[in-house]
Design a protein around this motif. Structure first.
Motif, mmCIF file in Angstrom:
data_model
loop_
_atom_site.group_PDB
_atom_site.id
_atom_site.type_symbol
_atom_site.label_atom_id
_atom_site.label_comp_id
_atom_site.label_asym_id
_atom_site.label_seq_id
_atom_site.Cartn_x
_atom_site.Cartn_y
_atom_site.Cartn_z
ATOM 1 N N GLU A 177 0.837 -1.207 0.000
ATOM 2 C CA GLU A 177 0.000 0.000 0.000
ATOM 3 C C GLU A 177 0.870 1.256 0.000
ATOM 4 O O GLU A 177 0.555 2.234 -0.672
ATOM 5 C CB GLU A 177 -0.914 0.012 1.217
ATOM 6 N N TRP A 178 1.970 1.218 0.761
ATOM 7 C CA TRP A 178 2.888 2.356 0.866
ATOM 8 C C TRP A 178 4.287 1.922 0.423
ATOM 9 O O TRP A 178 4.698 0.788 0.665
ATOM 10 C CB TRP A 178 2.964 2.861 2.302
ATOM 11 N N PHE A 179 4.993 2.842 -0.205
ATOM 12 C CA PHE A 179 6.363 2.589 -0.679
ATOM 13 C C PHE A 179 7.187 3.831 -0.346
ATOM 14 O O PHE A 179 6.903 4.931 -0.829
ATOM 15 C CB PHE A 179 6.341 2.317 -2.186
ATOM 16 N N LEU A 279 7.583 9.253 -0.737
ATOM 17 C CA LEU A 279 6.563 8.337 -0.232
ATOM 18 C C LEU A 279 5.452 8.182 -1.265
ATOM 19 O O LEU A 279 4.872 9.167 -1.729
ATOM 20 C CB LEU A 279 5.971 8.877 1.070
ATOM 21 N N MET A 280 5.157 6.932 -1.626
ATOM 22 C CA MET A 280 4.064 6.608 -2.551
ATOM 23 C C MET A 280 2.947 5.878 -1.804
ATOM 24 O O MET A 280 3.205 5.072 -0.915
ATOM 25 C CB MET A 280 4.566 5.700 -3.672
ATOM 26 N N HIS A 281 1.699 6.155 -2.222
ATOM 27 C CA HIS A 281 0.541 5.500 -1.634
ATOM 28 C C HIS A 281 -0.360 4.985 -2.748
ATOM 29 O O HIS A 281 -0.523 5.654 -3.776
ATOM 30 C CB HIS A 281 -0.243 6.494 -0.760
ATOM 31 N N SER A 282 -0.921 3.795 -2.572
ATOM 32 C CA SER A 282 -1.826 3.226 -3.570
ATOM 33 C C SER A 282 -3.113 2.756 -2.905
ATOM 34 O O SER A 282 -3.083 2.169 -1.821
ATOM 35 C CB SER A 282 -1.153 2.052 -4.304
ATOM 36 N N VAL A 283 -4.246 3.049 -3.564
ATOM 37 C CA VAL A 283 -5.556 2.633 -3.063
ATOM 38 C C VAL A 283 -6.348 2.026 -4.218
ATOM 39 O O VAL A 283 -6.821 2.745 -5.107
ATOM 40 C CB VAL A 283 -6.347 3.821 -2.469
ATOM 41 N N PRO A 284 -6.487 0.692 -4.268
ATOM 42 C CA PRO A 284 -7.305 0.064 -5.316
ATOM 43 C C PRO A 284 -8.792 0.326 -5.071
ATOM 44 O O PRO A 284 -9.261 0.274 -3.929
ATOM 45 C CB PRO A 284 -6.987 -1.432 -5.178
ATOM 46 N N GLU A 285 -9.506 0.588 -6.164
ATOM 47 C CA GLU A 285 -10.959 0.803 -6.087
ATOM 48 C C GLU A 285 -11.579 0.171 -7.324
ATOM 49 O O GLU A 285 -11.591 0.775 -8.396
ATOM 50 C CB GLU A 285 -11.288 2.297 -6.057
ATOM 51 N N GLY A 286 -12.072 -1.050 -7.186
ATOM 52 C CA GLY A 286 -12.632 -1.749 -8.329
ATOM 53 C C GLY A 286 -11.558 -1.981 -9.380
ATOM 54 O O GLY A 286 -10.522 -2.593 -9.102
ATOM 55 N N LYS A 347 4.870 -0.761 3.248
ATOM 56 C CA LYS A 347 3.896 -0.952 4.312
ATOM 57 C C LYS A 347 2.660 -1.607 3.717
ATOM 58 O O LYS A 347 2.164 -1.169 2.674
ATOM 59 C CB LYS A 347 3.533 0.388 4.952
ATOM 60 N N THR A 348 2.179 -2.649 4.348
ATOM 61 C CA THR A 348 1.040 -3.411 3.837
ATOM 62 C C THR A 348 -0.276 -2.743 4.261
ATOM 63 O O THR A 348 -0.294 -1.880 5.160
ATOM 64 C CB THR A 348 1.066 -4.848 4.383
ATOM 65 N N PRO A 349 -1.391 -3.157 3.657
ATOM 66 C CA PRO A 349 -2.693 -2.638 4.104
ATOM 67 C C PRO A 349 -2.988 -2.974 5.571
ATOM 68 O O PRO A 349 -3.820 -2.322 6.202
ATOM 69 C CB PRO A 349 -3.689 -3.323 3.169
ATOM 70 N N PRO A 355 11.417 -3.925 5.377
ATOM 71 C CA PRO A 355 12.525 -3.265 4.685
ATOM 72 C C PRO A 355 12.850 -3.961 3.364
ATOM 73 O O PRO A 355 12.592 -5.157 3.203
ATOM 74 C CB PRO A 355 13.683 -3.407 5.666
ATOM 75 N N LEU A 356 13.409 -3.201 2.447
ATOM 76 C CA LEU A 356 13.877 -3.736 1.163
ATOM 77 C C LEU A 356 15.398 -3.623 1.128
ATOM 78 O O LEU A 356 15.959 -2.612 0.714
ATOM 79 C CB LEU A 356 13.234 -2.961 0.001
ATOM 80 N N ASN A 357 16.058 -4.669 1.610
ATOM 81 C CA ASN A 357 17.509 -4.639 1.789
ATOM 82 C C ASN A 357 18.290 -5.245 0.629
ATOM 83 O O ASN A 357 19.510 -5.163 0.599
ATOM 84 C CB ASN A 357 17.902 -5.373 3.075
ATOM 85 N N THR A 358 17.591 -5.881 -0.304
ATOM 86 C CA THR A 358 18.250 -6.481 -1.458
ATOM 87 C C THR A 358 17.657 -5.900 -2.734
ATOM 88 O O THR A 358 16.497 -5.482 -2.764
ATOM 89 C CB THR A 358 18.111 -8.008 -1.474
ATOM 90 N N ALA A 359 18.469 -5.875 -3.788
ATOM 91 C CA ALA A 359 18.019 -5.335 -5.068
ATOM 92 C C ALA A 359 18.737 -6.053 -6.201
ATOM 93 O O ALA A 359 19.899 -6.448 -6.081
ATOM 94 C CB ALA A 359 18.295 -3.834 -5.149
#
Length: 418
Positions: A177-179, A279-286, A347-349, A355-359
């Motif tokens: 949900e959050w990045f 900071l990015m936020h996503s909200v699915p709606e249909g 961050k999950t819903p 954390p994202l420690n690998t790439a």
């Protein structure tokens, strides 16, 4: 006896073929050159090569990578409107040469040198004197000799360096949900024409850019559905991204030319050496998803809304998380740029931070075609880093995995209330 003769014949043919391979000329087109200290007093034309060169303070550079040490002969293919002399320098040697006068391009042999070790080489052409308008219009630099075997150079007018990426993989089964991510650009690495992108996902990207010596931007964009490559007027209404909100002084519009979509930017004089938060936020709606970007303004100690876009034909949380470093200007695609990317979290819903420690390191078509070999990345302490250009050897290859010191403390986010 016949077998001995046949063996000798095959040996001679092999030697002759090797000789041909070694002596095949390499022609570096004029449109691949760079000018220094800047492309002023000269024009590098995609169609005509080096033209309108009238400034003695401007040097024209051609770059190549030699993997087979040996002999190298340099030939200038050029013309001038009147008597003119230029100097060509390579491998620690240099020589003046008179430029052919006339309306047609002609060859002038300049110098011969011995390449003793593999690596990148700069063939620098500088103006010595002229009696007409230009020092030289340069069609190409031709290289001959055994050192041209397996030589590499960019044969295309695309003078940008390779784009490089960091691809992050969230924990299995976790929705994003959050990045969150941070960028730090070292002093001197913030060249004009560079985009440092922190939070990219399957529908868009969010980062900071150097647009000119006096202008810098925070940029957030989201792609339309439908796959139209160039013109937004061709995109159906139901496939278009729609702007829902934007921050104060933020400019928002549609875009095309690299796919199409909704674009937003805020003029902000970010500084090399400082750390910036995204900071990015996503909200699915249909079948739609709303994507919202926030930038932390350190001078105000608060998060600023950049923009919020509603993306059609989506309906899911963020996926394909990545960061990248891009050189988007042609004129200075020879200049090194580097950025540090770190402290990335999702961050999950359900409110869980991870954390994202690998790439995983990847690059673009320019690198995959071997048009450019100067790029790389890695991990340094608590940061990943990416770099491109400068004509220095690559230190990473597509598919390499990086891991930095683990993030341990999730970010504390206090967003403004609307």
């Amino acid at each position: 006896m016949k077998k001995q003769f046949l063996g000798l014949l095959l040996l001679l043919c092999s030697a002759y073929a090797t000789s041909l391979a070694q002596s095949t000329p390499a022609i570096l087109p004029g449109f691949t050159a760079y000018a220094a200290p800047a492309e002023e007093g000269v024009n590098i034309s995609q169609r005509r090569g080096v033209v309108k060169w009238n400034d003695a303070n401007t040097t024209v550079h051609f770059y190549c990578h030699i993997s087979n040490p040996g002999s190298l002969k340099v030939i200038l293919n050029a013309k001038a409107d009147a008597a003119a002399t230029v100097n060509i320098a390579v491998n620690g040697e240099n020589k003046n040469v008179e430029v052919p006068v006339g309306s047609e391009f002609s060859d002038r042999e300049v110098l011969k040198t011995k390449i003793k070790k593999a690596g990148f080489y700069d063939i620098a052409v500088s103006g010595v004197k002229k009696s007409g308008d230009v020092f030289a219009d340069i069609n190409s630099i031709k290289l001959e000799g055994s050192a041209t075997k397996n030589i590499q150079f960019n044969p295309k007018p695309w003078r940008r360096s390779a784009s490089v990426h960091l691809n992050y993989t969230p924990p299995a089964g976790k929705e994003v949900e959050w990045f969150y991510g941070e960028i730090k650009v070292p002093e001197g690495e913030d060249k004009v024409g560079t985009y440092f992108m922190s939070c990219g996902f399957h529908r868009g990207y969010f980062g900071m850019q150097v647009n000119s010596p006096t202008e810098r931007r925070i940029i957030f964009s989201v792609w339309d559905a439908g796959g139209e490559p160039e013109t937004r007027d061709n995109v159906k209404y139901e496939d278009q991204v729609r702007l829902l909100a934007k921050g104060d002084s933020v400019v928002a519009s549609g875009f095309g030319g690299e796919g199409t979509g909704g674009h937003s930017h805020w003029l902000y004089n970010w500084k090399a050496g400082n750390t910036y938060k995204f900071l990015m936020h996503s909200v699915p709606e249909g079948s739609h998803t709303t994507y919202t970007a926030y930038f932390f303004v350190p001078e105000h100690n608060e998060w600023k809304l950049i923009a919020s876009f509603r993306a059609p034909k989506d309906g899911k949380y963020m996926g394909h998380l990545y960061s990248f470093l891009e050189n988007f200007s042609f004129e200075n695609g020879n200049l090194h740029r580097k950025g540090f990317f770190g402290n990335h979290w999702i961050k999950t819903p359900q409110g869980e931070w991870y954390p994202l420690n690998t790439a995983k390191f990847t690059n673009d078509a320019t690198a995959r075609a071997n048009d450019r070999l100067d790029y790389g990345g890695g991990a340094d302490g608590a940061w990943f880093y990416l770099w491109t250009s400068g004509f220095i050897p690559a230190n990473a290859q597509r598919g390499d995995m990086f891991e930095h010191t683990p993030n341990t403390t999730p970010p504390v986010i206090n967003l403004p209330k609307f």
